[in-house]
Design an enzyme around this catalytic site. Structure first.
Site, PDB file in Angstrom:
ATOM      1  N   ASP A 184      30.968  41.191  -2.617  1.00 32.63           N
ATOM      2  CA  ASP A 184      31.438  40.194  -3.595  1.00 32.63           C
ATOM      3  C   ASP A 184      31.100  40.514  -5.059  1.00 32.63           C
ATOM      4  OD1 ASP A 184      32.078  39.045  -1.197  1.00 32.63           O
ATOM      5  OD2 ASP A 184      30.827  37.269  -1.432  1.00 32.63           O
TER       6      ASP A 184
ATOM      7  N   LYS B 175      37.204  37.648   2.546  1.00 31.20           N
ATOM      8  CA  LYS B 175      36.468  36.773   3.467  1.00 31.20           C
ATOM      9  C   LYS B 175      36.463  35.336   2.945  1.00 31.20           C
ATOM     10  CE  LYS B 175      31.849  37.990   1.614  1.00 31.20           C
ATOM     11  NZ  LYS B 175      31.414  36.679   1.207  1.00 31.20           N
TER      12      LYS B 175
ATOM     13  N   CYS C  99      25.546  35.483   0.131  1.00 31.39           N
ATOM     14  CA  CYS C  99      26.487  36.329   0.893  1.00 31.39           C
ATOM     15  C   CYS C  99      25.859  37.627   1.389  1.00 31.39           C
ATOM     16  CB  CYS C  99      27.735  36.581   0.072  1.00 31.39           C
ATOM     17  SG  CYS C  99      28.721  35.067  -0.095  1.00 31.39           S
TER      18      CYS C  99
HETATM   19  C1  C5J Z   1      28.166  34.758  -2.787  1.00 31.91           C
HETATM   20  C2  C5J Z   1      28.110  32.425  -3.359  1.00 31.91           C
HETATM   21  N1  C5J Z   1      28.960  35.825  -2.844  1.00 31.91           N
HETATM   22  N2  C5J Z   1      26.879  32.476  -3.833  1.00 31.91           N
HETATM   23  N3  C5J Z   1      28.753  33.530  -2.926  1.00 31.91           N
HETATM   24  O1  C5J Z   1      26.972  34.898  -2.656  1.00 31.91           O
HETATM   25  O2  C5J Z   1      28.712  31.368  -3.319  1.00 31.91           O
END
Ligand code: C5J
Length: 230
Positions: free
Chosen positions: A28, A132, A165
């Site tokens: 991400d 995702k 994540c």
């Molecule tokens: C991720 C989030 N990628 N913190 N998303 O950690 O909402």
């Protein structure tokens, strides 16, 4: 690499990297989390805390590509009609919601500018990108099939955020039998204490979810051997 495995310094013990069966997975590293005006910033977070992970990721990604390894990118986001967004996830987050319009388009929606991976770490041809809807990269994706098709048994994990994540993906991977090496300086959180604790949780109790190392040690382990190799 000339040998079957390389030993990478890590907590709680050296990680025995089998490069041919390992994938680098970047979680991400999207504009919505790392750039001003994205989802993270809209929630009141200081994105500079995440941006410190960009340079180490760039160096590791370049080394991994040079060594010819599999690279996988993930993006958290939803269908434009939000049909894959659980109401409970939609309801949370304060004033700014997933799907709302922001400076980089609709927040965490596929196809919007904010959903893109940041330019510094943009995928190149041949690198799978996993879209995702959840926090974990295995939930409702074809990641497991892609890894099985490539004979991958180990994951070198980087990205944001450490405790959300990254942690969720590592826990999913651990339960599926993957050995995970989480690269501490290539991960980051809006909450520095959560970053530290998130890493500690992985390596605690003899490596209950995996190993935690540093990018310089991974890079050193995957440098092509230039002399003395049999
Ligand atoms: C991720 C989030 N990628 N913190 N998303 O950690 O909402």
């Amino acid at each position: 690499m000339s040998s079957d495995y390389a030993s990478v310094a890590a907590e709680p013990s050296p990680f025995l990297l089998q490069f041919g069966q390992a994938a680098l997975i970047l979680i991400d590293m999207q504009r919505d989390f790392l750039e001003p005006g994205g989802f993270g910033a809209a929630l009141g977070n200081d994105v500079s805390l995440l941006r410190r992970a960009i340079a180490p990721n760039k160096a590791l990604l370049a080394a991994w590509r040079r060594a010819g390894g599999l690279v996988i990118h993930t993006r958290e986001g939803h269908r434009p009609d939000l049909a894959d967004l659980p109401p409970a996830k939609h309801a949370r987050g304060g004033d700014v919601r997933i799907g709302d319009m922001g400076p980089m388009g609709r927040i965490l929606v596929r196809g919007e500018p904010g959903h893109d991976i940041i330019a510094d770490l943009a995928p190149v041809a041949g690198e799978p990108v996993i879209d995702k809807p959840g926090k974990g990269a295995f939930h409702a994706t074809d990641l497991a099939a892609i890894l099985a098709n490539r004979g991958i048994a180990q994951l070198v994990v980087t990205g944001v955020t450490t405790e959300v994540c990254v942690n969720t993906t590592v826990r999913e991977a651990n339960d599926r039998g993957f050995d995970c090496l989480v690269v501490a300086d290539c991960c980051a959180s809006y909450f520095p204490e959560f970053h530290e604790q998130g890493l500690r949780m992985i390596a605690a109790q003899g490596g209950i979810f995996g190993w935690v190392g540093q990018s310089a040690d991974v890079i050193a382990a995957i440098q092509p051997q230039t002399s003395g190799a049999a």
